[in-house]
Write an enzyme that holds these catalytic residues in place. Sequence first.
Site, mmCIF file in Angstrom:
data_model
loop_
_atom_site.group_PDB
_atom_site.id
_atom_site.type_symbol
_atom_site.label_atom_id
_atom_site.label_comp_id
_atom_site.label_asym_id
_atom_site.label_seq_id
_atom_site.Cartn_x
_atom_site.Cartn_y
_atom_site.Cartn_z
ATOM 1 N N HIS A 177 56.327 29.100 41.067
ATOM 2 C CA HIS A 177 55.286 29.643 41.407
ATOM 3 C C HIS A 177 54.786 29.165 43.031
ATOM 4 O O HIS A 177 53.555 29.074 43.205
ATOM 5 C CB HIS A 177 53.888 29.522 40.355
ATOM 6 C CG HIS A 177 54.153 30.418 39.161
ATOM 7 N ND1 HIS A 177 53.236 30.166 38.298
ATOM 8 C CD2 HIS A 177 54.908 31.384 38.831
ATOM 9 C CE1 HIS A 177 53.400 31.314 37.467
ATOM 10 N NE2 HIS A 177 54.581 31.769 37.795
ATOM 11 N N CYS A 232 61.396 32.470 35.753
ATOM 12 C CA CYS A 232 60.447 33.195 36.069
ATOM 13 C C CYS A 232 60.744 34.569 36.558
ATOM 14 O O CYS A 232 61.483 34.666 37.069
ATOM 15 C CB CYS A 232 59.728 32.324 37.045
ATOM 16 S SG CYS A 232 57.933 33.191 37.551
ATOM 17 N N ASN A 284 55.331 29.018 30.509
ATOM 18 C CA ASN A 284 54.716 28.347 31.556
ATOM 19 C C ASN A 284 53.887 27.209 31.383
ATOM 20 O O ASN A 284 53.656 27.071 30.197
ATOM 21 C CB ASN A 284 53.815 29.521 32.394
ATOM 22 C CG ASN A 284 54.396 30.325 33.198
ATOM 23 O OD1 ASN A 284 55.294 29.914 34.054
ATOM 24 N ND2 ASN A 284 54.080 31.591 33.196
ATOM 25 N N TYR A 292 51.736 34.050 44.309
ATOM 26 C CA TYR A 292 50.922 32.583 43.961
ATOM 27 C C TYR A 292 50.415 31.915 45.304
ATOM 28 O O TYR A 292 49.689 31.163 45.126
ATOM 29 C CB TYR A 292 51.628 31.849 43.069
ATOM 30 C CG TYR A 292 51.626 32.347 41.484
ATOM 31 C CD1 TYR A 292 50.643 32.245 40.716
ATOM 32 C CD2 TYR A 292 52.835 33.372 40.918
ATOM 33 C CE1 TYR A 292 50.856 32.746 39.484
ATOM 34 C CE2 TYR A 292 52.766 33.973 39.858
ATOM 35 C CZ TYR A 292 51.780 33.726 39.064
ATOM 36 O OH TYR A 292 51.716 34.071 37.597
ATOM 37 N N ARG A 325 44.129 29.404 27.039
ATOM 38 C CA ARG A 325 44.165 30.172 28.520
ATOM 39 C C ARG A 325 42.606 30.560 28.928
ATOM 40 O O ARG A 325 42.240 29.889 30.162
ATOM 41 C CB ARG A 325 44.833 31.487 28.489
ATOM 42 C CG ARG A 325 44.848 31.904 29.868
ATOM 43 C CD ARG A 325 45.716 33.149 30.029
ATOM 44 N NE ARG A 325 45.798 33.730 31.389
ATOM 45 C CZ ARG A 325 46.681 34.515 31.891
ATOM 46 N NH1 ARG A 325 47.557 35.073 30.830
ATOM 47 N NH2 ARG A 325 46.487 35.018 33.192
#
Length: 444
Positions: A202, A172, A150, A256, A96
């Site tokens: 998102h 989600c 995700n 988002y 990440r």
Amino acid sequence: MKTGLKIVTIGGGSSYTPELIEGFINYYHELPVREIWLVDVKEGREKLEIVGNLAKRMVKKAGVPIEIHLTLNRKEALKSADFVTTQFRVGLLAARGKDESIPLKHGVLGQETNGPGGLFKALRTIPVILDICAEMEELCPNAWLINFTNPAGMVTEAVLRHSTIKKVVGLCNVPIGMEMGVAKLLDVDHNRVRIDFAGLNHMVYGLDVFVDGVSVKDQVISLITDPKKSITMQNIHAMGWEPEFLKALDVLPCPYHNYYYKSEEMLEKELNNFKDGGTRAEVVKKLEAELFELYKNPNLAIKPPQLEKRGGAYYSEAAVRLIHSMYTDKRDIQAVNTRNNGAIASIPFDSAVEISCIITKDGPKPIAIEDLPIQVRGLVQQIKSFERAAIDASVSGDYGTALLAMTINPLVPSDTKAKVILDEMLEAHKEYLPQFHSFSEKGV
């Protein structure tokens, strides 16, 4: 003879797991879970043991007869499962960090599920979820796959399009978080709030907002123009909205959407954090270190409140509510990621969408809306084009398709910059991208 449900959680060493355990404890008398198998990889062994021991203390304190099993053997866990939940991160938080930092070096937003970071999370994750599906086909062909990993929409669509598993739902916490945010904003109980959701993971919109069946959309839109009243998440900085823009948009954006409607401001914020040595991955590493120190405490037998800072608020409520509704054929309405089947006319029939559904024992049934409002349709279609190309690249390992996906994402300004970022990220993540071996060998 089976007397209860077997739940398998892949990525069981996650810091989120206590949320899930809490949910199953709270619902136990309506959702008779007999055993929960927490599965992880060798690199996650220590965290799995820490979280697993906390889970055992939690069920003991609650006085519910749920057996907690810990294993690094996925196939052992999957045998005869009723529900398989997935919440894993390929490459752990180090990956990440690269997803966030490499694009930022080139002046492009670095975020784990949007832009280049979202592409690379998909490239690493989709081959693994398809391996899991192949094992499920053999070991628990009747089980439901509930995916929290995700990018949830792309992962769910990959399963729908590239495996024989059809019993899959993506989940989600953004929709339930938005409902909770509206409830808090209006100072009403969450059960009185309903939002009609449609879009992508998102990239979902609230087409209408109701309290006790009466639309309050205009009131909510007016309120959230104030940054102090924004409906956001722990990992997304709230900036508020231009009142005239939001009124003209005439739908409720999700947190988002800041990355798309406030791209310049969000990039500036991320770049400033990056210069100070702080991507979100670094923040999460510190939070996780603190959480696991708490989890080690042998006297801790509940989910600690500090977990809410991790960004997963309402995770267990969304997850267990979904499984409960499917098990009991409740037929309530929840927003999940599922096969479009024509519910949104401008999205391919076989694609995954995030949309309000009636939840049944046979899975979610999307509530058709005909089509998205014209003012948001184009952006959603562009993101869906990106997602389809990203999924194809994940499966094929084709460099050109990966470059196409990177370039058509609206957060990447040009094909030249897309290629530079793509090449650097392919090299940085090559350990977890075996499908791109030709790139590594030839130095494309």
